[in-house]
Design a protein around this motif. Structure first.
Motif, PDB file in Angstrom:
ATOM      1  N   LYS A  52       0.844  -1.190   0.000  1.00  0.00           N
ATOM      2  CA  LYS A  52       0.000   0.000   0.000  1.00  0.00           C
ATOM      3  C   LYS A  52       0.884   1.247   0.000  1.00  0.00           C
ATOM      4  N   ASN A  53       0.541   2.190  -0.884  1.00  0.00           N
ATOM      5  CA  ASN A  53       1.220   3.492  -0.909  1.00  0.00           C
ATOM      6  C   ASN A  53       0.208   4.538  -1.372  1.00  0.00           C
ATOM      7  N   SER A  54       0.627   5.764  -1.479  1.00  0.00           N
ATOM      8  CA  SER A  54      -0.312   6.845  -1.810  1.00  0.00           C
ATOM      9  C   SER A  54      -0.914   6.698  -3.206  1.00  0.00           C
ATOM     10  N   SER A  55      -0.215   6.057  -4.136  1.00  0.00           N
ATOM     11  CA  SER A  55      -0.745   5.948  -5.508  1.00  0.00           C
ATOM     12  C   SER A  55      -1.745   4.807  -5.678  1.00  0.00           C
ATOM     13  N   ASN A  56      -1.758   3.824  -4.773  1.00  0.00           N
ATOM     14  CA  ASN A  56      -2.677   2.705  -4.967  1.00  0.00           C
ATOM     15  C   ASN A  56      -3.644   2.512  -3.795  1.00  0.00           C
ATOM     16  N   SER A  57      -3.699   3.441  -2.865  1.00  0.00           N
ATOM     17  CA  SER A  57      -4.530   3.269  -1.669  1.00  0.00           C
ATOM     18  C   SER A  57      -6.019   3.135  -2.001  1.00  0.00           C
ATOM     19  N   LYS A  58      -6.444   3.633  -3.169  1.00  0.00           N
ATOM     20  CA  LYS A  58      -7.863   3.510  -3.534  1.00  0.00           C
ATOM     21  C   LYS A  58      -8.280   2.049  -3.712  1.00  0.00           C
ATOM     22  N   TYR A  59      -7.341   1.171  -4.043  1.00  0.00           N
ATOM     23  CA  TYR A  59      -7.662  -0.249  -4.216  1.00  0.00           C
ATOM     24  C   TYR A  59      -7.869  -0.961  -2.886  1.00  0.00           C
ATOM     25  N   PHE A  60      -7.446  -0.332  -1.808  1.00  0.00           N
ATOM     26  CA  PHE A  60      -7.616  -0.922  -0.488  1.00  0.00           C
ATOM     27  C   PHE A  60      -9.003  -0.634   0.067  1.00  0.00           C
ATOM     28  N   GLY A  61      -9.744   0.243  -0.555  1.00  0.00           N
ATOM     29  CA  GLY A  61     -11.088   0.581  -0.108  1.00  0.00           C
ATOM     30  C   GLY A  61     -11.055   1.535   1.069  1.00  0.00           C
ATOM     31  N   PHE A  62     -12.214   1.832   1.572  1.00  0.00           N
ATOM     32  CA  PHE A  62     -12.333   2.748   2.698  1.00  0.00           C
ATOM     33  C   PHE A  62     -12.283   1.941   3.988  1.00  0.00           C
ATOM     34  N   LEU A  63     -11.090   1.558   4.345  1.00  0.00           N
ATOM     35  CA  LEU A  63     -10.924   0.721   5.521  1.00  0.00           C
ATOM     36  C   LEU A  63     -10.509   1.562   6.717  1.00  0.00           C
ATOM     37  N   LEU A  64     -11.042   1.217   7.856  1.00  0.00           N
ATOM     38  CA  LEU A  64     -10.683   1.922   9.078  1.00  0.00           C
ATOM     39  C   LEU A  64      -9.320   1.475   9.585  1.00  0.00           C
ATOM     40  N   GLU A  65      -8.982   0.220   9.328  1.00  0.00           N
ATOM     41  CA  GLU A  65      -7.704  -0.304   9.803  1.00  0.00           C
ATOM     42  C   GLU A  65      -6.623  -0.085   8.760  1.00  0.00           C
ATOM     43  N   ASP A  66      -5.418  -0.134   9.209  1.00  0.00           N
ATOM     44  CA  ASP A  66      -4.275   0.126   8.340  1.00  0.00           C
ATOM     45  C   ASP A  66      -3.692  -1.188   7.814  1.00  0.00           C
ATOM     46  N   TYR A  67      -4.186  -1.625   6.684  1.00  0.00           N
ATOM     47  CA  TYR A  67      -3.628  -2.824   6.056  1.00  0.00           C
ATOM     48  C   TYR A  67      -2.412  -2.433   5.233  1.00  0.00           C
ATOM     49  N   HIS A  68      -1.466  -3.328   5.116  1.00  0.00           N
ATOM     50  CA  HIS A  68      -0.185  -3.016   4.490  1.00  0.00           C
ATOM     51  C   HIS A  68      -0.063  -3.495   3.047  1.00  0.00           C
ATOM     52  N   TYR A  69      -0.724  -4.610   2.706  1.00  0.00           N
ATOM     53  CA  TYR A  69      -0.607  -5.188   1.371  1.00  0.00           C
ATOM     54  C   TYR A  69      -1.963  -5.696   0.894  1.00  0.00           C
ATOM     55  N   ILE A  70      -2.138  -5.676  -0.426  1.00  0.00           N
ATOM     56  CA  ILE A  70      -3.306  -6.264  -1.058  1.00  0.00           C
ATOM     57  C   ILE A  70      -2.810  -7.369  -1.989  1.00  0.00           C
ATOM     58  N   PHE A  71      -3.574  -8.447  -2.065  1.00  0.00           N
ATOM     59  CA  PHE A  71      -3.196  -9.598  -2.882  1.00  0.00           C
ATOM     60  C   PHE A  71      -3.812  -9.447  -4.267  1.00  0.00           C
ATOM     61  N   ASN A  72      -2.985  -9.437  -5.293  1.00  0.00           N
ATOM     62  CA  ASN A  72      -3.465  -9.354  -6.667  1.00  0.00           C
ATOM     63  C   ASN A  72      -3.762 -10.777  -7.142  1.00  0.00           C
ATOM     64  N   HIS A  73      -5.015 -11.199  -6.992  1.00  0.00           N
ATOM     65  CA  HIS A  73      -5.384 -12.576  -7.330  1.00  0.00           C
ATOM     66  C   HIS A  73      -6.105 -12.696  -8.673  1.00  0.00           C
ATOM     67  N   LYS A  74      -6.044 -11.658  -9.484  1.00  0.00           N
ATOM     68  CA  LYS A  74      -6.756 -11.672 -10.769  1.00  0.00           C
ATOM     69  C   LYS A  74      -6.267 -12.786 -11.699  1.00  0.00           C
ATOM     70  N   ASN A  75      -4.973 -13.082 -11.672  1.00  0.00           N
ATOM     71  CA  ASN A  75      -4.427 -14.113 -12.562  1.00  0.00           C
ATOM     72  C   ASN A  75      -4.231 -15.449 -11.859  1.00  0.00           C
ATOM     73  N   ASN A  76      -4.786 -15.596 -10.664  1.00  0.00           N
ATOM     74  CA  ASN A  76      -4.613 -16.820  -9.898  1.00  0.00           C
ATOM     75  C   ASN A  76      -5.989 -17.374  -9.543  1.00  0.00           C
ATOM     76  N   ARG A  77      -6.477 -18.306 -10.342  1.00  0.00           N
ATOM     77  CA  ARG A  77      -7.830 -18.834 -10.176  1.00  0.00           C
ATOM     78  C   ARG A  77      -8.010 -19.573  -8.849  1.00  0.00           C
ATOM     79  N   LYS A  78      -6.910 -19.941  -8.220  1.00  0.00           N
ATOM     80  CA  LYS A  78      -6.989 -20.623  -6.930  1.00  0.00           C
ATOM     81  C   LYS A  78      -7.614 -19.715  -5.875  1.00  0.00           C
ATOM     82  N   PHE A  79      -7.572 -18.412  -6.101  1.00  0.00           N
ATOM     83  CA  PHE A  79      -8.078 -17.445  -5.139  1.00  0.00           C
ATOM     84  C   PHE A  79      -9.326 -16.730  -5.649  1.00  0.00           C
ATOM     85  N   ASP A  80     -10.050 -17.313  -6.603  1.00  0.00           N
ATOM     86  CA  ASP A  80     -11.280 -16.715  -7.126  1.00  0.00           C
ATOM     87  C   ASP A  80     -12.471 -16.878  -6.185  1.00  0.00           C
TER      88      ASP A  80
END
Length: 182
Positions: A52-80
């Motif tokens: 997470k950084n200032s340029s991609n924080s919109k992908y984290f949604g409006f979360l109250l807690e401070d999450y550090h990473y988001i998992f990009n599972h678009k190309n990994n069907r195991k996580f669909d």
């Protein structure tokens, strides 16, 4: 003789139910996270995680807690999906680059709680649609359904030992900042 036979049946049932619960909770301890994402492991072992950084924080949604990473599972069907429920987002919190919390946002689906019960057994706690499983070694799995929007559910895996260390460090930093302000 009948009383002894009944007593043996009762003892067998008690032993069987206790043993199956222990085995199911043992499954949570062995899994130590969600699928291949393991609690206590270095987040850098997973190239799918985006910090997470200032340029991609919109992908984290409006979360109250401070999450550090988001998992990009678009190309990994195991996580669909989990069962028939679509996974929307997987976020993690880290302490010294070690994953201590995995938060999965998914489509609300009655099957999900049933699958969790089959995998981990009877919940340790069951309070108002919040199901919690805990192991002896501080691994926790929490299942919650969103009662406000009725369309999301959440599964959170936590390593409580690492979370305590993270919270202590965070509180110490906050205290140090407060002291420096005065």
């Amino acid at each position: 003789m009948k009383n002894i036979f009944r007593l043996l049946i009762v003892l067998f049932l008690i032993y069987y139910t206790q043993d199956s619960k222990a085995q199911n909770i043992e499954r949570l301890r062995i899994n130590n996270g969600f699928r291949t994402i393991k609690l206590g492991t270095d987040v850098h072992l997973y190239p799918e995680f985006i910090k997470k950084n200032s340029s991609n924080s919109k992908y984290f949604g409006f979360l109250l807690e401070d999450y550090h990473y988001i998992f990009n599972h678009k190309n990994n069907r195991k996580f669909d999906k989990i069962g028939n429920a679509k996974i929307f987002r997987i976020l993690v919190k880290t302490y010294q680059n070690k994953i201590f919390k995995i938060d999965i946002t998914l489509e609300k689906n009655r099957e999900t709680s049933e699958l969790l019960k089959l995998a981990f057994g009877k919940p340790t706690y069951n309070i108002k649609n919040n199901l919690t499983w805990k192991t002896n070694n501080n691994i926790e799995c929490l299942f919650q359904e969103d009662l406000k929007t009725f369309d999301h559910a959440y599964i959170t895996y936590t390593n409580q030992e690492l979370e305590k260390l993270y919270n202590k460090e965070k509180a110490d930093k906050k205290k140090k900042k407060a002291i420096s302000e005065f």
